[in-house]
Design an enzyme around this catalytic site. Structure first.
Site, PDB file in Angstrom:
ATOM      1  N   CYS A 136      82.852 -39.124  65.770  1.00  0.00           N
ATOM      2  CA  CYS A 136      83.694 -40.314  65.662  1.00  0.00           C
ATOM      3  C   CYS A 136      85.150 -40.040  65.269  1.00  0.00           C
ATOM      4  CB  CYS A 136      83.057 -41.350  64.751  1.00  0.00           C
ATOM      5  SG  CYS A 136      82.043 -40.721  63.424  1.00  0.00           S
ATOM      6  N   ARG A 139      74.721 -30.015  61.547  1.00  0.00           N
ATOM      7  CA  ARG A 139      74.572 -30.474  60.167  1.00  0.00           C
ATOM      8  C   ARG A 139      73.549 -29.587  59.470  1.00  0.00           C
ATOM      9  NH1 ARG A 139      73.962 -37.041  61.175  1.00  0.00           N
ATOM     10  NH2 ARG A 139      75.874 -37.272  62.420  1.00  0.00           N
ATOM     11  N   GLN A 143      74.573 -35.432  70.575  1.00  0.00           N
ATOM     12  CA  GLN A 143      74.434 -36.885  70.556  1.00  0.00           C
ATOM     13  C   GLN A 143      74.884 -37.488  71.883  1.00  0.00           C
ATOM     14  OE1 GLN A 143      76.945 -37.685  67.074  1.00  0.00           O
ATOM     15  NE2 GLN A 143      75.141 -38.463  66.011  1.00  0.00           N
ATOM     16  N   ASP A 187      76.743 -39.904  72.277  1.00  0.00           N
ATOM     17  CA  ASP A 187      77.577 -40.665  71.369  1.00  0.00           C
ATOM     18  C   ASP A 187      78.639 -41.440  72.134  1.00  0.00           C
ATOM     19  OD1 ASP A 187      78.254 -41.488  68.883  1.00  0.00           O
ATOM     20  OD2 ASP A 187      79.244 -39.639  68.264  1.00  0.00           O
ATOM     21  N   HIS A 234      81.961 -44.601  71.274  1.00  0.00           N
ATOM     22  CA  HIS A 234      82.615 -45.530  70.366  1.00  0.00           C
ATOM     23  C   HIS A 234      83.371 -46.558  71.183  1.00  0.00           C
ATOM     24  CE1 HIS A 234      81.854 -41.922  67.953  1.00  0.00           C
ATOM     25  NE2 HIS A 234      81.616 -42.805  67.011  1.00  0.00           N
ATOM     26  N   LYS A 265      74.478 -52.613  60.555  1.00  0.00           N
ATOM     27  CA  LYS A 265      74.145 -51.920  61.799  1.00  0.00           C
ATOM     28  C   LYS A 265      72.892 -52.527  62.407  1.00  0.00           C
ATOM     29  CE  LYS A 265      71.331 -48.319  59.610  1.00  0.00           C
ATOM     30  NZ  LYS A 265      70.973 -46.892  59.602  1.00  0.00           N
ATOM     31  N   HIS A 322      80.353 -47.883  66.519  1.00  0.00           N
ATOM     32  CA  HIS A 322      79.665 -46.605  66.731  1.00  0.00           C
ATOM     33  C   HIS A 322      78.337 -46.916  67.413  1.00  0.00           C
ATOM     34  CE1 HIS A 322      82.073 -44.451  63.492  1.00  0.00           C
ATOM     35  NE2 HIS A 322      82.303 -45.726  63.220  1.00  0.00           N
TER      36      HIS A 322
END
Length: 642
Positions: free
Chosen positions: A335, A364, A382, A384, A386, A466, A512
């Site tokens: 992000c 991570r 991910q 991912d 945004h 969320k 997100h």
């Protein structure tokens, strides 16, 4: 007197000092015998405990789903007593109820074995039959410490020492056996029942500290009825067969090894599966108006400090230092990098919403003990994205994302069981007014997409609420796959702005969102959902052309070439083995289609199609086989488009 309000709305008065059992008896003596717990103002309590105040009140029967946690909690106590009875000198530590069961950690020099389970379960049955009362006692702190130390129970004594000074020290007795516990418990061990089963052994460290004593953890499961237990054990057995690590190995998809903890070595077939999934996701994102970007893997510490991740995620970040003294980190998430792309140049309100996607590789640190195949890794990718948008676009963008996510999950064989709305956590940023508005917006978006969200109190991100997608697999297990989170904080921290209609700079809202979560975990879930038997469009190897006799080898090569030219992922098996052996071997590898050819098929231009899991075969021409299989192998989004 105290006033108790019952579920039907009736309010009744009872003398101060009354217990839940007194209340039940006043209604009906038979009710007092059936009730196993009470609930006062949302808190479960023992039947024999004094009601110190009035409020909302209800009685809980053993068959109430709300009693299941206590069944498991009580069973953990019964397990601990059984172990100490059979293995004198064993120290007990903690034994909570958990999802689907319970565990208890023991300290003992000699290791337990699963061979001990039968004797332990038999002793547990005797304790249940004994029908000993669970009795709550309040003790003085020093008295309780001395009591456990005198019994050689150093772990219990340590727990009591570390409890806050304001904590009431409560012990529960079941006959002569006693344990430190907050409760609540059923009236007696009889109510525990015998629908329990010890399931596995594991190691653990006292208080999760690898420098402390090593403990032995015994896991078990407990249910209200024998039928529920049997159904659960059947699910466990089915889940064991579907374990993605076993199936993945049999299918030669991936492996993991000690030298790369939490990292995946993708084999050719596994990488084919990955690429098929990635291509599908890329098509879905392109069609939904996303732009794809790529951000750096390594960024300077200062960047992560500015974004706020250094303070929050530093223990989970892989950090390195260069010879020039730079302190860098592998990105744990994408992000902040996406905000940097948004910040390049001047943005106009006309560009919003801007949907920015990345198949971003992140790292991570996860403790080695928590790693679990593809489900919990240190390196992951991910799906991912945004969405940078205006305040008035939040509901529409969120609703459209919900529809997209549900469609993707359905294409991939997952049913969306429900969508949860995670609301304000205790430790959060922002005012109550902000959270009221943000939670309302997310709930409104879910309803606009045709679903009523299930509220999970306190489960939101620290910066905003969320929505999480809970999907159900083939054997009824629920998985959290996909999320969308509302964020006002990161655009503020990283100074993201756009020029609004009024000509002034405004902050965008940042949504997100992820649909799969991570490719690794989702592929693991898919392997278990399908038990490796993927639909044809996802299968790494879609067909194997297998010969009956060697004089059909040339024909088999010709069939394979035609299959491949048609876009089918095809292999050939010309080994000098019986065709039954070949079929069985490829079935273990979960190949969905085996095209068997021999001399007769070669002469007639035919193939015998055998499907995974079926003994039957269908004789068709090569052209017909290609027509049928290419249709089945077309991804669902392309079928809809064409």
């Amino acid at each position: 007197m105290i006033d108790l309000k019952f579920p039907d709305g009736a309010v009744r008065q009872y003398p101060a000092g009354s217990t839940a059992r007194d209340v039940a008896t006043s209604i009906s003596p038979s009710l007092a015998k059936k009730a196993v717990l009470a609930e006062l103002n949302g808190e479960q309590r023992d039947m024999g405990r004094v009601l110190e105040m009035g409020g909302d009140f209800r009685l809980i029967m053993r068959d109430d789903p709300a009693a299941l946690y206590t069944i498991r909690h009580d069973t953990a106590h019964v397990l601990a007593e059984a172990v100490q009875t059979l293995f004198p000198g064993t120290q007990v530590t903690i034994g909570p109820a958990i999802e689907d069961g319970f565990y208890y950690d023991f300290y003992r020099e000699e290791p337990f074995s699963t061979d001990d389970f039968a004797a332990i379960e038999k002793e547990m049955g005797r304790i249940v039959d004994r029908d000993a009362k669970f009795e709550r006692e309040v003790w003085e702190r020093d008295e309780a410490i001395q009591f456990f130390e005198a019994r050689g129970e150093k772990f219990k004594a340590e727990l009591i020492r570390d409890l806050p000074g304001t904590e009431t020290i409560t012990l529960y007795k079941q006959g002569d056996w006693i344990d430190l516990c907050r409760g609540p418990h059923f009236p007696s061990t009889r109510h525990v029942g015998k629908a329990f089963k010890l399931t596995k052994l594991a190691g653990a460290y006292w208080r999760g500290d690898s420098k402390r004593e090593q403990l032995q953890r015994i896991y078990g499961t407990a249910w209200a009825t024998k039928e529920d237990l049997d159904a659960h054990l059947q699910r466990l057995e089915e889940a064991e067969k579907r374990d993605h690590r076993k199936v993945g190995k049999a299918m030669e998809l991936f492996h993991m090894q000690e030298e790369g903890r939490g990292m995946v070595f993708w084999h050719p077939k596994g990488w084919v599966l990955w690429r098929v999934l990635e291509a599908y996701m890329r098509r879905r994102l392109d069609a939904a108006g996303y732009v794809e970007v790529k951000t750096p893997q390594v960024l300077d510490r200062k960047f992560w400090e500015q974004s706020g991740h250094w303070d929050k995620y530093r223990p989970n970040m892989f950090v390195c230092e260069t010879v020039e003294g730079e302190e860098l980190s592998l990105k744990p998430m994408n992000c902040p990098g996406h905000v940097q792309i948004f910040d390049q140049g001047q943005r106009s309100y006309r560009e919003l919403p801007l949907r920015m996607a990345e198949f971003g590789a992140c790292h991570r640190y996860e403790p080695s003990g928590s790693l679990h195949g593809l489900m919990r890794v240190r390196g992951f990718t991910q799906d991912d994205a945004h969405i940078f948008c205006r305040q008035d676009q939040i509901v529409e963008e969120t609703a459209e994302f919900i529809k997209l996510a549900r469609s993707v999950h359905a294409d991939l064989g997952m049913e969306t069981a429900y969508i949860s709305l995670g609301t304000r956590p205790e430790n959060r940023a922002g005012t109550d007014e902000f959270w009221d508005k943000a939670e309302t917006l997310m709930a409104e978006a879910a309803r606009a997409a045709g679903t009523e969200p299930v509220v999970t109190e306190g489960d939101g991100a620290f910066y905003a609420p969320k929505l999480d997608f809970i999907v159900k697999d083939a054997i009824g297990r629920e998985w959290t796959c996909g999320t969308i989170q509302l964020d006002y904080v990161l655009p503020e921290r990283l100074n993201a702005t756009y020029i609004a209609e009024d000509g002034q700079k405004h902050r965008p809202v940042m949504l997100h969102r992820a649909i799969l979560g991570s490719f690794e975990r989702f592929i693991g879930i898919m392997i278990e959902n399908y038990a490796g038997a993927f639909p044809l469009w996802l299968a790494p190897t879609q067909a194997v052309v297998a010969t009956i006799t060697s004089d059909a080898d040339d024909y088999a090569r010709d069939v394979m070439a035609k299959f491949k030219a048609a876009g089918l992922r095809t292999e050939i098996d010309l080994r000098n083995e019986k065709v039954g052996y070949k079929v069985r071997e490829h079935s273990v590898g979960k190949v969905p289609v085996i095209a068997v050819v021999g001399r007769k098929e070669a002469e007639d231009g035919m193939v015998a199609i055998r499907r995974l899991g079926s003994q039957a075969q269908t004789l068709v021409t090569v052209e017909e086989a290609i027509r049928i299989l290419t249709d089945e192998a077309t991804p669902p989004d392309l079928k809809r488009a064409g």
